[in-house]
Design an enzyme around this catalytic site. Sequence first.
Site, PDB file in Angstrom:
ATOM      1  N   PRO A   1     -27.240 -11.195  34.247  1.00  0.00           N
ATOM      2  CA  PRO A   1     -26.832  -9.783  34.352  1.00  0.00           C
ATOM      3  C   PRO A   1     -26.703  -9.158  32.983  1.00  0.00           C
ATOM      4  CG  PRO A   1     -24.944 -11.217  34.692  1.00  0.00           C
ATOM      5  CD  PRO A   1     -26.127 -12.117  34.479  1.00  0.00           C
ATOM      6  N   CYS A   2     -27.800  -9.009  32.310  1.00  0.00           N
ATOM      7  CA  CYS A   2     -27.760  -8.500  30.941  1.00  0.00           C
ATOM      8  C   CYS A   2     -27.182  -7.087  30.897  1.00  0.00           C
ATOM      9  CB  CYS A   2     -29.151  -8.535  30.337  1.00  0.00           C
ATOM     10  SG  CYS A   2     -30.394  -7.855  31.426  1.00  0.00           S
TER      11      CYS A   2
END
Length: 106
Positions: free
Chosen positions: A55-56
């Site tokens: 989940p950048c």
Amino acid sequence: MEGRTSFERIYEVIAQIPRGRVASYGQIAELAGNRRWARVVGYALHAVPQGSPLPCHRVVTKEGRVSAAFGSGVCNRQTELLKAEGIEFTDGYVDMKKYQWKRRVF
DNA sequence: AACATGACATAAG
DNA sequence: CCTTATGCCATGT
């Protein structure tokens, strides 16, 4: 086994960020083992392929602001994605006091 | 192999 | 508040 590089540790930490929460680069770096890896965290995220489950978009600066160079990367709608997760933005900034992820000690 | 660059953070002036 | 300097690691030339 130190076969794990800093990247691996960083990826592990980022992968643990729950939905609706955000973490700063410095925090990730600290959780990964060294608080001075903040820069490495940024580079690690840059090296993340598009198909990565990381989940950048939940990674923001310590100011609660989305990184500047995000437009050319994987998630160019980081802010939108975070809003969709229930995170409120104020003037483009996130209230870190409310939404900063605190790693739970299992 | 050496140098430069890069999704940051912190300290100092 | 702004600029400069330092730390850290991987990548590209």
